[in-house]
Design an enzyme around this catalytic site. Structure first.
Site, PDB file in Angstrom:
ATOM      1  CB  CYS A  14      70.654 -17.372 -89.629  1.00  0.00           C
ATOM      2  SG  CYS A  14      70.396 -18.561 -89.138  1.00  0.00           S
ATOM      3  CB  CYS A  64      80.399  -9.873 -92.963  1.00  0.00           C
ATOM      4  SG  CYS A  64      80.521 -11.673 -93.552  1.00  0.00           S
ATOM      5  CG  HIS A  84      75.107 -11.124 -95.250  1.00  0.00           C
ATOM      6  ND1 HIS A  84      75.944  -9.631 -95.246  1.00  0.00           N
ATOM      7  CD2 HIS A  84      75.858 -11.434 -94.103  1.00  0.00           C
ATOM      8  CE1 HIS A  84      76.813 -10.074 -95.080  1.00  0.00           C
ATOM      9  NE2 HIS A  84      77.084 -11.250 -94.241  1.00  0.00           N
TER      10      HIS A  84
END
Length: 383
Positions: A202, A84, A326
């Site tokens: 999430c 990430c 993301h």
């Protein structure tokens, strides 16, 4: 004159909307962000000396193909993979090239198309402990959340406030994957993913690209009016470690923070923070790892409104990973772009009033037996 001492100027930024872009090629998605950054900087592609491409699941040879598609023919191009944190590590390396004189102009590019790779959560390597146990990232963060709640005595329902805040911020962000606000009851009533984390706690799996061009602090001023004060990166160490009582990832972030403080000649407070919140518990632990509040005090600070746009510790005014999305390799670069927009005063309804400094934190996870692949921090300020 600015009171700050900069290591590099940010000359231009570019970003695409985050979401599902199945019909757009990697090359075209990246080029949109690159051209936007170069146009803002007034720099031709052939002037860029080095390019660092953050991407996790992109195909082999991706970096070179992206550079070719964007006209970056004279640059040395390297792909960076740190889970990430890939994009923020790419930015750290690009800024380091400029500060050291290795390149006059260096570009950090992050790009990912998760919609082409996964229909559900990212699956760990089957040879790792997590793979053997069937423990994908939602499960790991759920264990963190359960442990944190057990140690602090907070209720699982309190974590929902991270999602409520960040989705409200994301509703004011035109490039966010999720642009609708949600209530606490909606967050808690959404499908259970890994107890105590529900679906709306999430981050969505996103596609997107972002780019930041760094240049020297000598000569012309930064067109964006923003510069880099310092950046740092820490690699993972063995975890769990004997005698170390801390949540996964916090040590990695803490080591990067110590390095940043050394480069800044001591601790600083910033006007806003863009931190890694792939799951609601992640925002809480990030703020505690950055030592902005005491250990175990993150939830109370959240509930007290300190992390809101008008609070004294504005966190993830962009909507964070939970709302903006993301797109792994692009996430860290997108955090920088958001910080620049904020420091320029262009963030609209999510604007942090009077912001002149910002800190970006991204934690890359996924390496079995370590407290993170890498953590990267970047400190920005108005020039």
């Amino acid at each position: 004159m600015s009171e700050f001492r900069f290591t590099a100027h940010i000359l231009g930024t570019g970003i695409t909307p985050f979401g599902k872009h199945r019909a757009i090629r990697f090359e075209d998605l990246a080029a949109r962000a690159v051209f936007e950054a170069l146009d803002e900087a007034g720099i031709e592609p052939g002037q860029v000396g080095t390019v660092y491409v953050g991407s996790v699941f992109g195909p082999s040879g991706l970096a070179a193909r992206l550079a070719a598609a964007s006209g970056l023919h004279n640059a040395s191009v390297v792909k960076v993979e740190a889970a990430c944190a890939s994009g923020s590590v790419a930015a750290h390396m690009a800024a380091r090239d400029v500060a050291s004189g290795a390149a006059r102009y260096s570009l950090a590019l992050g790009v990912e198309k998760l919609s082409e790779v996964f229909d559900g959560p990212i699956i760990p390597e089957l040879s790792d402990r997590e793979g053997v146990l069937g423990l994908p990232m939602p499960g790991l963060y759920a264990l963190q959340a359960s442990n944190y709640l057990h140690q602090t005595g907070y209720a699982a329902e309190d974590l929902a406030e991270v999602a409520v805040k960040n989705r409200a911020n994301g509703a004011a962000n035109p490039i966010a994957h999720q642009q609708s606000a949600v209530t606490r009851s909606e967050v808690l009533g959404s499908r259970l993913i890994a107890e105590p984390l529900t679906l709306l706690q999430c981050c969505p799996m996103s596609d997107g690209a972002a780019a930041v061009l760094f240049g020297p602090t000598t000569g012309a001023d930064s067109p964006t009016g923003v510069g880099l004060l310092a950046s740092s990166m820490a690699g993972g160490r063995g975890w769990p470690a004997p005698g170390v009582d801390e949540q996964w990832g916090m040590g990695c972030v803490g080591r990067a923070l110590d390095e940043l403080w050394e480069r800044l000649d001591g601790p600083r407070r910033f006007d806003l923070y863009e931190v890694h919140d792939a799951f609601t518990i992640g925002e809480i632990l990030s703020i505690e790892a950055l030592r902005l509040v005491g250990r175990g005090d993150g939830v109370q600070a959240l509930v007290d409104g300190r992390f809101h746009v008008d609070g004294d510790l504005p966190v993830n005014a962009s909507g964070g990973l939970i709302a903006r999305g993301h797109a792994l390799g692009a996430t860290g670069v997108a955090q920088i772009v958001e910080s620049v927009i904020q420091l320029q005063g262009r963030a609209g309804d999510r604007q942090v009033a009077g912001a002149t400094t910002a800190l970006v934190e991204t934690l890359g996870g996924g390496a079995s037996g370590l407290d993170g692949n890498a953590a990267a921090l970047l400190a920005l300020a108005v020039t």
